[in-house]
Design a protein around this motif. Structure first.
Motif, short mmCIF file in Angstrom:
data_model
loop_
_atom_site.label_atom_id
_atom_site.label_comp_id
_atom_site.label_asym_id
_atom_site.label_seq_id
_atom_site.Cartn_x
_atom_site.Cartn_y
_atom_site.Cartn_z
N ALA A 13 -94.05 9.36 -7.72
CA ALA A 13 -93.62 10.17 -8.90
C ALA A 13 -94.78 11.16 -9.23
N SER A 21 -94.64 14.82 -9.60
CA SER A 21 -94.74 15.81 -10.89
C SER A 21 -95.95 16.84 -10.77
N GLU A 59 -92.60 17.74 -3.85
CA GLU A 59 -91.40 17.15 -4.43
C GLU A 59 -90.21 17.74 -3.36
N TYR A 115 -88.69 14.65 -1.48
CA TYR A 115 -87.55 14.04 -2.11
C TYR A 115 -86.37 13.76 -1.30
N LEU A 136 -89.26 5.31 -8.72
CA LEU A 136 -89.47 6.92 -8.78
C LEU A 136 -88.65 7.79 -9.60
N THR A 189 -89.50 7.39 -13.33
CA THR A 189 -90.83 7.71 -13.64
C THR A 189 -91.01 9.06 -13.72
N LEU A 190 -90.41 9.68 -12.52
CA LEU A 190 -90.60 11.32 -12.55
C LEU A 190 -89.52 11.82 -13.53
#
Length: 279
Positions: free
Chosen positions: A98, A102, A108, A112, A153, A156-157
């Motif tokens: 995360a 960020s 990402e 992701y 993940l 928190t992201l």
């Protein structure tokens, strides 16, 4: 004055009625319901309404705890060990990913989609293939991690991306570095989201441990409660299977309560979700 006092007296009961039931009822009502269900279950088995060999009475399941504890105890500890190790790996991996996502949109966009693929891939289908490459103990941890890391993940992201823009502008005004903004502002603001993901991951870790034991059972996993539940009905040891299921349920409740209490300790002084307010 009398009119004002009478109006205040009339408003007092309505305010008290809005407070809801006493806190003690939150514990008494579920316990009372459980007693009713267990009593009805015991009666149905004693009256012959259900097959005793397939659906044992609660008293028989309770007796199985003591009769089968030499088997259940080590299996319970084995499952808890796998659950806790996989949970720690899921929390560390989810938080690290995360933070990485960020800090870099490019990373990402690259990684992701694969995190989503790993999340939606059934563990039962993946575990036999992993057994060809890794040892059984490693596969158990990988399966638990795959099941539990995504809530940490994702939550928190979201928390890292939900930082107040006014505070970010203030940090930029004082020329704070990216790491200062991350450590002093964004991580602390993401704490409630992170703790919400941790509570979800705790229960999923236990589920992942049981599923991984079932998936790797053919490869020699005979130590956990999941394998006992899978194997016991083949030998018509239904009380043992039900006792193992009760142990799993109690373990899941204990994990959830422990993580909820940890979340309360970390949030109750400052976050709205944990502050006690009267309705």
């Amino acid at each position: 004055m009398s009119a004002i006092s009478s109006a205040g007296d009339a408003a007092a009961p309505s305010a008290a009625s809005r407070r809801g039931p006493p806190a003690l009822l939150k514990w008494l009502l579920p316990l009372a319901f459980l007693v009713v269900v267990l009593g009805a279950w015991e009666y149905c088995v004693a009256a012959g309404l259900t097959p005793m060999k397939v659906v044992p009475a609660p008293s028989e399941i309770w007796a199985a705890f003591f009769r089968e504890w030499e088997t259940l105890g080590p299996a319970w500890l084995f499952t808890l060990e796998v659950t806790l190790k996989g949970f720690v790996l899921a929390v560390v991996g989810g938080v690290c990913l995360a933070i990485l996502f960020s800090l870099s949109r490019l990373v990402e966009y690259t990684l992701y989609p694969y995190a989503i693929i790993l999340q939606v891939t059934p563990v039962l289908a993946l575990a036999p293939l992993l057994l060809v490459i890794f040892s059984q103990a490693t596969v158990l941890l990988i399966c638990v991690w795959l099941v539990a890391f995504f809530p940490v993940l994702a939550n928190t992201l979201i928390g890292l991306r939900s930082t107040d823009h006014n505070l970010l502008n203030l940090f930029e005004l004082y020329r704070a570095s990216s790491w200062q903004k991350l450590w002093l502002l964004r991580l602390r603001g993401a704490l409630p989201y992170f703790l919400g993901g941790v509570r979800i991951a705790g229960g999923l870790s236990l589920i992942g441990a049981v599923v991984s034991e079932l998936a790797t059972g053919a490869g020699g996993a005979r130590g956990g409660l999941g394998y006992i539940i899978y194997l016991a009905p083949r030998y018509f040891a239904y009380p043992r299977a039900y006792a193992a299921l009760v142990l799993l349920s109690l373990s899941g409740i204990a994990i959830f309560l422990a993580l909820s209490y940890l979340s309360h300790l970390m949030l109750y002084k400052w976050h709205e979700s944990a502050l006690k307010r009267e309705n």
